[in-house]
Structures are given as C-alpha cells and as structure tokens.
Design a protein around this motif. Structure first.
Motif, PDB file in Angstrom:
ATOM      1  N   ASN A  52       0.794  -1.231   0.000  1.00  0.00           N
ATOM      2  CA  ASN A  52       0.000   0.000   0.000  1.00  0.00           C
ATOM      3  C   ASN A  52       0.829   1.286   0.000  1.00  0.00           C
ATOM      4  O   ASN A  52       0.590   2.179  -0.815  1.00  0.00           O
ATOM      5  CB  ASN A  52      -0.944  -0.036   1.203  1.00  0.00           C
ATOM      6  CG  ASN A  52      -1.856  -1.242   1.138  1.00  0.00           C
ATOM      7  OD1 ASN A  52      -2.835  -1.233   0.415  1.00  0.00           O
ATOM      8  ND2 ASN A  52      -1.527  -2.307   1.860  1.00  0.00           N
ATOM      9  N   THR A  53       1.797   1.350   0.924  1.00  0.00           N
ATOM     10  CA  THR A  53       2.592   2.584   1.028  1.00  0.00           C
ATOM     11  C   THR A  53       3.337   2.845  -0.282  1.00  0.00           C
ATOM     12  O   THR A  53       3.323   3.961  -0.806  1.00  0.00           O
ATOM     13  CB  THR A  53       3.602   2.471   2.206  1.00  0.00           C
ATOM     14  OG1 THR A  53       2.914   1.946   3.349  1.00  0.00           O
ATOM     15  CG2 THR A  53       4.205   3.794   2.553  1.00  0.00           C
ATOM     16  N   ILE A  76       1.314   2.527   9.663  1.00  0.00           N
ATOM     17  CA  ILE A  76       1.071   2.728  11.094  1.00  0.00           C
ATOM     18  C   ILE A  76       1.359   1.421  11.821  1.00  0.00           C
ATOM     19  O   ILE A  76       0.786   0.377  11.481  1.00  0.00           O
ATOM     20  CB  ILE A  76      -0.379   3.204  11.344  1.00  0.00           C
ATOM     21  CG1 ILE A  76      -0.592   4.591  10.735  1.00  0.00           C
ATOM     22  CG2 ILE A  76      -0.706   3.207  12.832  1.00  0.00           C
ATOM     23  CD1 ILE A  76       0.284   5.695  11.308  1.00  0.00           C
ATOM     24  N   TYR A  83       1.389   0.071  15.684  1.00  0.00           N
ATOM     25  CA  TYR A  83       0.984   0.383  17.066  1.00  0.00           C
ATOM     26  C   TYR A  83       0.710   1.870  17.262  1.00  0.00           C
ATOM     27  O   TYR A  83       1.327   2.534  18.087  1.00  0.00           O
ATOM     28  CB  TYR A  83       2.000  -0.173  18.071  1.00  0.00           C
ATOM     29  CG  TYR A  83       2.056  -1.674  17.981  1.00  0.00           C
ATOM     30  CD1 TYR A  83       0.921  -2.431  18.304  1.00  0.00           C
ATOM     31  CD2 TYR A  83       3.178  -2.325  17.509  1.00  0.00           C
ATOM     32  CE1 TYR A  83       0.930  -3.808  18.161  1.00  0.00           C
ATOM     33  CE2 TYR A  83       3.183  -3.703  17.361  1.00  0.00           C
ATOM     34  CZ  TYR A  83       2.059  -4.444  17.687  1.00  0.00           C
ATOM     35  OH  TYR A  83       2.061  -5.802  17.534  1.00  0.00           O
ATOM     36  N   THR A 110      -6.323  -0.951   4.795  1.00  0.00           N
ATOM     37  CA  THR A 110      -5.505  -1.468   3.690  1.00  0.00           C
ATOM     38  C   THR A 110      -5.703  -2.974   3.482  1.00  0.00           C
ATOM     39  O   THR A 110      -5.972  -3.715   4.420  1.00  0.00           O
ATOM     40  CB  THR A 110      -4.004  -1.213   3.953  1.00  0.00           C
ATOM     41  OG1 THR A 110      -3.680  -1.702   5.252  1.00  0.00           O
ATOM     42  CG2 THR A 110      -3.667   0.251   3.853  1.00  0.00           C
ATOM     43  N   GLN A 157      -4.008  -6.120   3.209  1.00  0.00           N
ATOM     44  CA  GLN A 157      -2.665  -6.372   3.757  1.00  0.00           C
ATOM     45  C   GLN A 157      -1.911  -7.554   3.173  1.00  0.00           C
ATOM     46  O   GLN A 157      -0.691  -7.589   3.210  1.00  0.00           O
ATOM     47  CB  GLN A 157      -2.758  -6.605   5.258  1.00  0.00           C
ATOM     48  CG  GLN A 157      -3.196  -5.381   6.031  1.00  0.00           C
ATOM     49  CD  GLN A 157      -3.072  -5.614   7.526  1.00  0.00           C
ATOM     50  OE1 GLN A 157      -2.064  -5.303   8.142  1.00  0.00           O
ATOM     51  NE2 GLN A 157      -4.100  -6.203   8.092  1.00  0.00           N
TER      52      GLN A 157
HETATM   53  C1  LIG Z   1       4.171  -4.354  13.612  1.00  0.00           C
HETATM   54  C2  LIG Z   1       2.860  -3.907  13.036  1.00  0.00           C
HETATM   55  C3  LIG Z   1       2.016  -3.098  13.786  1.00  0.00           C
HETATM   56  C4  LIG Z   1       0.812  -2.627  13.241  1.00  0.00           C
HETATM   57  N1  LIG Z   1       0.028  -1.779  13.985  1.00  0.00           N
HETATM   58  C5  LIG Z   1      -1.080  -1.241  13.437  1.00  0.00           C
HETATM   59  C6  LIG Z   1      -1.875  -0.302  14.170  1.00  0.00           C
HETATM   60  O1  LIG Z   1      -1.596   0.051  15.311  1.00  0.00           O
HETATM   61  N2  LIG Z   1      -2.978   0.203  13.554  1.00  0.00           N
HETATM   62  C7  LIG Z   1      -3.336  -0.148  12.287  1.00  0.00           C
HETATM   63  O2  LIG Z   1      -4.352   0.357  11.797  1.00  0.00           O
HETATM   64  N3  LIG Z   1      -2.601  -1.032  11.564  1.00  0.00           N
HETATM   65  C8  LIG Z   1      -1.480  -1.568  12.106  1.00  0.00           C
HETATM   66  N4  LIG Z   1      -0.707  -2.449  11.358  1.00  0.00           N
HETATM   67  C9  LIG Z   1      -1.077  -2.753   9.959  1.00  0.00           C
HETATM   68  C10 LIG Z   1      -0.294  -1.898   8.926  1.00  0.00           C
HETATM   69  O3  LIG Z   1      -0.401  -0.548   9.204  1.00  0.00           O
HETATM   70  C11 LIG Z   1      -0.828  -2.194   7.524  1.00  0.00           C
HETATM   71  O4  LIG Z   1      -0.548  -3.552   7.206  1.00  0.00           O
HETATM   72  C12 LIG Z   1      -0.275  -1.314   6.419  1.00  0.00           C
HETATM   73  O5  LIG Z   1      -0.973  -1.583   5.243  1.00  0.00           O
HETATM   74  C13 LIG Z   1       1.218  -1.569   6.198  1.00  0.00           C
HETATM   75  O6  LIG Z   1       1.704  -0.832   5.097  1.00  0.00           O
HETATM   76  P1  LIG Z   1       2.180  -1.606   3.748  1.00  0.00           P
HETATM   77  O7  LIG Z   1       0.947  -2.282   3.215  1.00  0.00           O
HETATM   78  O8  LIG Z   1       2.689  -0.550   2.855  1.00  0.00           O
HETATM   79  O9  LIG Z   1       3.252  -2.554   4.157  1.00  0.00           O
HETATM   80  C14 LIG Z   1       0.450  -2.987  11.913  1.00  0.00           C
HETATM   81  C15 LIG Z   1       1.291  -3.851  11.175  1.00  0.00           C
HETATM   82  C16 LIG Z   1       2.477  -4.301  11.720  1.00  0.00           C
HETATM   83  C17 LIG Z   1       3.379  -5.208  10.892  1.00  0.00           C
END
Ligand SMILES: Cc1cc2nc3c(=O)[nH]c(=O)nc-3n(C[C@H](O)[C@H](O)[C@H](O)COP(=O)(O)O)c2cc1C
Length: 225
Positions: A15-16, A89, A91, A174, A176
C-alpha cells in the motif's frame, strides 16, 4: 523541480509503495524529476544525539553530521523541492524506520535559537514542503475513534515548523496480504477487505496525486518568493 518519495514500509509493492508511486507518477506528469527511496534497503539508525548540528559555528548547514548510509539520502532531500514520506502505522505510530529517518532529517534543520518574532530559526533558508502518507489496517471510523489524526498531527506540526510546510494523508483499511487464505485472522473478513479495496483504493491513489500536486504548487510559491 525534484520530488523525492521515501518509503517507510519494508514492502516494496504494497500500500505505502503504491501510494508513493501514484504520487510520483503525477509528479512526473507535471514535469518533475522523481526518485523513490526504500528506507529498508539502508542500514541506519535514528539520531544519536551527537549535537554536532547544534555546536557553535556548526557548519552542517541543515545536514546530519553522522556519516552512514542514510546521509547521502538526507543530502538529496535537502536538494529536493518536495519530499513525501510514506509510513505504515505500527501500534498507533508511524513505523520506527520512518521516524528514525525524520529525526535525522528534521533535527539538523531545526534550531534551538528563537527569532526576535518568537519563531524558531531554521538552519537552511529553503523551505521544502513535506507530505506524509500514512497507511493502516484499521477502517476510518476506528482511526477517528482512537484519534490517530491527533497523534499524527504532532509529527506534522514539527515538520511544518522545520521544513516550512507539511500536510498528511491517511489511507485506511488497507488490503494487507496478497493471499488472505494463507493467514490466520478473525478481526476482519477477506470479503470486507476486498470490497473496501475495490471501492476505495483508487480514491486513495488519486488523493496521493492531489497531495503531490498541492506540495509542488507550494514549492513553486516558495521558489517565487
Ligand atoms: C508491527 C505492526 C504493527 C501494526 N500496527 C497497526 C496499528 O496500530 N494500527 C493499524 O491500523 N494497523 C497496524 N498495522 C497494519 C499496517 O499498518 C498495515 O498492514 C499497512 O498496510 C502496512 O503498510 P504496507 O501495506 O505498505 O506494508 C500494523 C502492522 C504491523 C506489521
């Protein structure tokens, strides 16, 4: 005009990264030079509090003094006209790597001096608009419930003061995993996630384009002053 996008997610095709590439695509369309930097490719740490940038007669000119793999990236950022930092995001906060990057970018540009008008002095004259793109698993109503925007406004506030202009974009709920059947979850359903992605992600990608357009406009205004 140069636009740099910095990916604070380890994943290069999720996503990012997609949001950043959408913004860069628009920037290219508008005639800008663009570059995408994946922070997870670089072994680096956050600010080590050496305070070299705060020494009397410091010659760092807004660039972090600590010589490691991040320094050339920070140098590029100082020459850029627009920066976009994409952060998942984790935590309730932007990813640690994105925060480490930001510590090293912002602290040397900021200053402990206060101008006579009460504003903080900046160590470079140039203003570089910065946009934040935050990607998160939670849906928008949960983001509002836990007040992520208030938490994330602190980062935007610092960046606004130090870089000259900052704004934030939120990409919620998102999608995931590429194959949900492999993962263990009951917090949501694949159907819910897919439906949301199909109905909203295009809008998010478009929001990323609009964000970069606004930042470029802002940079043009700064360059004309
Ligand atoms: C270590 C970790 C902590 C996360 N904490 C949160 C959170 O607090 N709130 C949330 O909405 N998503 C949380 N997520 C989900 C990610 O924000 C989400 O998968 C996001 O799409 C990641 O970006 P990417 O798809 O570009 O990798 C967390 C994911 C991971 C791996």
């Amino acid at each position: 005009m140069k636009v740099i996008a910095v990916n604070g997610s380890a994943r290069k095709n999720f996503n990012t990264a997609k949001m950043l590439n959408s913004a860069l695509g628009k920037a290219k369309e508008l005639g800008c030079e663009t570059e995408l930097i994946n922070l997870y490719d670089k072994p680096f740490k956050g600010c080590i509090s050496c305070f070299a940038c705060k020494l009397k007669n410091s010659k760092t000119n807004g660039l972090c003094a600590y010589k490691d793999d991040l320094r050339p990236i920070l140098e590029k950022c100082l020459y850029a006209d627009v920066i976009i930092l994409g952060a998942p995001i984790y935590y309730d906060m932007p990813s640690g790597v994105s925060r480490s990057f930001l510590e090293r970018l912002l602290f040397p540009i900021g200053s402990y001096h206060v101008n006579p008008d009460g504003t903080s002095r900046r160590e470079i004259e140039k203003k570089i608009p910065i946009g934040f793109i935050y990607c998160m698993n939670c849906p928008e109503d949960y983001m509002d419930e836990v007040d992520y925007k208030t938490i994330l406004k602190h980062q935007e506030g610092y960046a606004n003061r130090i870089m000259g202009y900052a704004e934030s974009l939120y990409c919620c709920n998102t999608y995931q995993f590429s194959d949900y059947s492999k993962y263990d979850f009951t917090l949501f359903t694949e159907e819910f996630k897919r439906k949301y992605r199909d109905e909203h992600f295009e809008i998010d990608l478009n929001n990323a384009k609009e964000l970069v357009e606004r930042l470029i406009k802002k940079a043009n205004e700064f360059n004309c002053k």
